[in-house]
Design a protein around this motif. Structure first.
Motif, PDB file in Angstrom:
ATOM      1  N   ALA A   2       0.842  -1.208   0.000  1.00 39.94           N
ATOM      2  CA  ALA A   2       0.000   0.000   0.000  1.00 39.94           C
ATOM      3  C   ALA A   2       0.878   1.259   0.000  1.00 39.94           C
ATOM      4  CB  ALA A   2      -0.871  -0.006   1.245  1.00 39.94           C
ATOM      5  N   THR A   3       0.385   2.338  -0.663  1.00 39.33           N
ATOM      6  CA  THR A   3       1.106   3.617  -0.620  1.00 39.33           C
ATOM      7  C   THR A   3       0.348   4.557   0.303  1.00 39.33           C
ATOM      8  OG1 THR A   3       1.627   3.239  -2.918  1.00 39.33           O
ATOM      9  CG2 THR A   3       2.142   5.421  -2.047  1.00 39.33           C
ATOM     10  N   PHE A   4       1.004   4.971   1.383  1.00 34.85           N
ATOM     11  CA  PHE A   4       0.346   5.807   2.397  1.00 34.85           C
ATOM     12  C   PHE A   4       0.778   7.250   2.241  1.00 34.85           C
ATOM     13  CE2 PHE A   4       0.581   1.601   4.341  1.00 34.85           C
ATOM     14  CZ  PHE A   4      -0.750   1.424   4.652  1.00 34.85           C
ATOM     15  N   PRO A   5       0.044   8.169   2.900  1.00 37.81           N
ATOM     16  CA  PRO A   5       0.544   9.535   2.976  1.00 37.81           C
ATOM     17  C   PRO A   5       1.922   9.525   3.642  1.00 37.81           C
ATOM     18  CG  PRO A   5      -1.567   9.278   4.150  1.00 37.81           C
ATOM     19  CD  PRO A   5      -1.211   7.953   3.602  1.00 37.81           C
ATOM     20  N   PRO A   6       2.796  10.523   3.326  1.00 39.46           N
ATOM     21  CA  PRO A   6       4.171  10.512   3.847  1.00 39.46           C
ATOM     22  C   PRO A   6       4.228  10.368   5.363  1.00 39.46           C
ATOM     23  CG  PRO A   6       3.842  12.321   2.297  1.00 39.46           C
ATOM     24  CD  PRO A   6       2.521  11.653   2.449  1.00 39.46           C
ATOM     25  N   SER A   7       3.246  10.944   6.092  1.00 39.78           N
ATOM     26  CA  SER A   7       3.286  10.875   7.563  1.00 39.78           C
ATOM     27  C   SER A   7       3.263   9.425   8.062  1.00 39.78           C
ATOM     28  CB  SER A   7       2.080  11.628   8.144  1.00 39.78           C
ATOM     29  OG  SER A   7       0.884  11.032   7.689  1.00 39.78           O
ATOM     30  N   VAL A   8       2.627   8.543   7.307  1.00 40.46           N
ATOM     31  CA  VAL A   8       2.482   7.161   7.765  1.00 40.46           C
ATOM     32  C   VAL A   8       3.553   6.256   7.152  1.00 40.46           C
ATOM     33  CG1 VAL A   8       0.898   5.173   7.792  1.00 40.46           C
ATOM     34  CG2 VAL A   8      -0.001   7.462   8.067  1.00 40.46           C
ATOM     35  N   GLN A   9       4.093   6.694   6.015  1.00 42.26           N
ATOM     36  CA  GLN A   9       5.024   5.819   5.275  1.00 42.26           C
ATOM     37  C   GLN A   9       6.173   5.335   6.165  1.00 42.26           C
ATOM     38  OE1 GLN A   9       3.910   5.037   2.155  1.00 42.26           O
ATOM     39  NE2 GLN A   9       5.448   3.406   2.298  1.00 42.26           N
ATOM     40  N   SER A  10       6.646   6.226   7.075  1.00 46.26           N
ATOM     41  CA  SER A  10       7.787   5.836   7.917  1.00 46.26           C
ATOM     42  C   SER A  10       7.391   4.805   8.975  1.00 46.26           C
ATOM     43  CB  SER A  10       8.363   7.069   8.604  1.00 46.26           C
ATOM     44  OG  SER A  10       7.380   7.612   9.466  1.00 46.26           O
ATOM     45  N   ARG A  11       6.105   4.576   9.152  1.00 44.64           N
ATOM     46  CA  ARG A  11       5.650   3.572  10.136  1.00 44.64           C
ATOM     47  C   ARG A  11       5.502   2.185   9.509  1.00 44.64           C
ATOM     48  NH1 ARG A  11       6.698   7.875  13.038  1.00 44.64           N
ATOM     49  NH2 ARG A  11       4.915   9.158  13.620  1.00 44.64           N
ATOM     50  N   THR A  42       0.590  -5.570   4.362  1.00 44.23           N
ATOM     51  CA  THR A  42       1.451  -4.466   4.800  1.00 44.23           C
ATOM     52  C   THR A  42       1.331  -4.361   6.319  1.00 44.23           C
ATOM     53  OG1 THR A  42       0.887  -3.300   2.774  1.00 44.23           O
ATOM     54  CG2 THR A  42       1.845  -1.973   4.538  1.00 44.23           C
ATOM     55  N   VAL A  43       2.441  -4.074   6.999  1.00 46.79           N
ATOM     56  CA  VAL A  43       2.387  -3.898   8.455  1.00 46.79           C
ATOM     57  C   VAL A  43       2.718  -2.441   8.780  1.00 46.79           C
ATOM     58  CG1 VAL A  43       3.396  -4.563  10.671  1.00 46.79           C
ATOM     59  CG2 VAL A  43       3.093  -6.289   8.871  1.00 46.79           C
ATOM     60  N   GLY A  63     -10.479   0.582  -0.144  1.00 45.53           N
ATOM     61  CA  GLY A  63     -11.174  -0.690   0.103  1.00 45.53           C
ATOM     62  C   GLY A  63     -10.242  -1.779   0.624  1.00 45.53           C
ATOM     63  N   THR A  64      -9.202  -1.361   1.354  1.00 44.94           N
ATOM     64  CA  THR A  64      -8.220  -2.339   1.842  1.00 44.94           C
ATOM     65  C   THR A  64      -8.615  -2.866   3.221  1.00 44.94           C
ATOM     66  OG1 THR A  64      -6.553  -0.983   0.747  1.00 44.94           O
ATOM     67  CG2 THR A  64      -5.743  -2.711   2.224  1.00 44.94           C
ATOM     68  N   PRO A  65      -8.624  -4.188   3.415  1.00 45.06           N
ATOM     69  CA  PRO A  65      -8.943  -4.733   4.749  1.00 45.06           C
ATOM     70  C   PRO A  65      -7.889  -4.329   5.781  1.00 45.06           C
ATOM     71  CG  PRO A  65      -8.774  -6.491   3.103  1.00 45.06           C
ATOM     72  CD  PRO A  65      -8.357  -5.228   2.425  1.00 45.06           C
TER      73      PRO A  65
END
Ligand SMILES: Cc1cc2nc3c(=O)[nH]c(=O)nc-3n(C[C@H](O)[C@H](O)[C@H](O)COP(=O)(O)OP(=O)(O)OC[C@H]3O[C@@H](n4cnc5c(N)ncnc54)[C@H](O)[C@@H]3O)c2cc1C
Length: 469
Positions: A2-11, A42-43, A63-65
């Motif tokens: 998954a591609t997250f907003p930058p704030s979450v990508q580092s997590r 993805t974790v 729509g991601t579980p």
């Protein structure tokens, strides 16, 4: 991925070995070996509520579980990765914000470990009741999601009896508040109660307000050995009827005692059919109570009764019970079960389990919270033996059926998770499953919250003909 907003990508966890550790929980291997490992998941290890909000916004939009996750001690495959999901781990939200002796509440993050909340409460002379045997590792968020019980439910109830209010992030990212921090509060429907035990199927808990009560005394213990199961059950019934109910009442059957004896010498006689452990923590009356519990057990037919005179002795008596889980794990792979039956029918259940063990050629030690009628048979089979694994799952089905036939439930405290969906449907019936699905849809209209547990994905019927795992 998954591609997250930058704030979450580092997590996002990128190391594959670390990722795999977040994919599994403490539940059994799935029935179908092909489903052992999830793919394309993805974790995310959230650091704060904003991370949780961002993940649930993203998940809803795509729509991601989402599989919410605490310490992964789930016994029912409730916290493990599924194909294409986001595992959202919230262990790092572990702040103890408030311990308030006047209101009698604690306000904590979902990642606070059960034992840490107990310790913080104790420092203020207070007590938090729910005490799963996994207390040293499991989180309050996980306890809320599973409505966890434990050893002291007999006197103190389960997690639902202690939760007053919640913050929950819903799919899409809205933060919802339920319940009250005040001592009383009756406005509207009890949505806190709805979220407790919902196994991550409605939203992600990010804050928990729990009740705290004045601390009891340190517990004293009595241990009794029995030559027959019926006498042990008679003692359990007598102890439940005592005016001052024990704070703990645990049972181990012959197969459990054999497992413990194989592990070390804890002083259990070879000929015992059952052992009961009983505690009192009643302020100012522990010695008096355990002496009376000892007399009650002798009157019910106990062969031997040992009563602790101080805390050290009390701890020694409990040691055999404490090593049981490790002793059973040393025997092989296991399916840890969690049925709850009427207390008077405990003996029938234990005998049925022993019979199933013989028939399916597996070991089934049975132990558990006898005072609640909540037993934990462990169906044990050799690692890597496909035939034995199949027989173990057949024995599991039989034990589910046995529990229901005795007027019990298939889930006393561990939840339904992914492994008991069929049995949930069998217990409550198809109309109830549909009603509960409809309630889930109010909070999670796209069906993205932990979709493989409890009800199963929308469109799949979780009835007897549904998927096996
Ligand atoms: C050795 C051992 C002994 C145990 N003894 C007991 C016992 O005595 N009594 C008992 O009741 N249980 C017991 N358990 C089971 C387990 O510890 C409990 O179910 C516990 O509540 C799970 O907490 P956790 O933090 O590990 O949650 P996880 O295993 O990570 O998750 C459990 C469920 O909660 C959901 N979840 C977790 N966190 C959140 C959140 N913040 N928001 C929404 N959903 C969430 C997950 O999606 C999953 O469905 C035991 C387990 C082990 C391994």
């Amino acid at each position: 991925m998954a591609t997250f907003p930058p704030s979450v990508q580092s997590r996002v966890v990128t190391d594959e070995d670390v990722k795999r550790t977040y994919a599994a929980d403490a539940g059994p291997e799935p029935r179908d070996p092909a489903r052992d490992v999830a793919s394309d998941y993805t974790v995310v290890r959230a650091r704060d509520v904003a991370d949780v909000v961002a993940v649930l916004e993203h998940a809803q939009a795509t729509g991601t579980p989402v599989v919410p996750q605490g310490a992964r001690t789930s016994r029912v495959g409730g916290a493990r990765a599924t194909d294409g999901c986001i595992v959202l781990n919230v262990e790092a939200l572990d702040a103890i914000e408030t311990i308030d002796p006047v209101e009698g509440i604690a306000v904590v993050g979902p990642g606070v470990v059960n034992a840490a909340l107990k310790a913080a409460a104790a420092e203020a002379g207070l007590f938090y009741g729910p005490d799963p045997a996994s207390t040293a590792t499991c989180t309050i968020g996980g306890n809320v999601a599973t409505n966890a019980g434990g050893l002291c439910c007999l006197k103190y109830g389960v997690t639902a009896d202690w939760v007053k209010a919640l913050d929950v992030v819903l799919p899409g990212g809205e933060v919802m508040r339920t319940g009250h921090r005040t001592i009383k509060g009756v406005t509207g429907l009890d949505l806190t109660g709805l979220f407790v035990g919902s196994e991550g199927t409605l939203g992600v808990t990010t804050r928990v307000v729990t009740r705290l009560v004045p601390a009891p005394d340190p517990a004293l213990t009595a241990l009794a050995t029995f030559g027959s199961l019926d006498e042990a059950v008679r003692a359990v019934v007598a102890l439940r009827l005592d005016r001052h109910r024990p704070s703990l009442l645990e049972m181990m059957d012959r197969a459990s005692l054999d497992a413990v004896r194989g592990f070390g010498d804890y002083g259990f006689p070879e000929e015992s059919e059952a052992v009961l452990l009983v505690q009192s923590d009643r302020p100012g009356h522990t010695a008096e109570d355990v002496a009376r519990y000892g007399e009650l057990m002798t009157a019910a037919g106990a062969v031997e009764v040992a009563v602790a005179e101080d805390r050290q002795e009390a701890d020694l008596l409990l040691q055999g019970r404490r090593v049981l889980s490790t002793a059973v794990e040393a025997l092989g792979a296991r399916i840890a079960e969690d049925v709850c039956v009427p207390v008077g029918r405990l003996g029938e259940y234990v005998r049925g389990a022993a019979e199933a063990a013989r028939r399916f050629d597996v070991r089934i030690p049975v132990s558990g919270h006898a005072g609640d009628g909540n037993l934990h048979p462990s169906i044990v089979y050799p690692y890597g033996d496909a035939g034995a694994r199949e027989r173990a799952w057949a024995a599991f089905d039989e034990l589910m059926q046995l529990g229901l036939s005795l007027g019990g439930t298939v889930a006393g405290e561990h939840g339904i998770g992914s492994i008991k969906r069929r049995w949930f449907a069998a217990e409550v019936g198809p109309r109830e499953v549909e009603r509960q699905r409809a309630i889930k849809a109010v909070f999670d209209p796209s069906g993205i919250m932990n979709p493989e547990v409890v009800f199963g994905p929308a469109g799949r019927v979780a009835g007897a003909a549904g998927p096996a795992t």
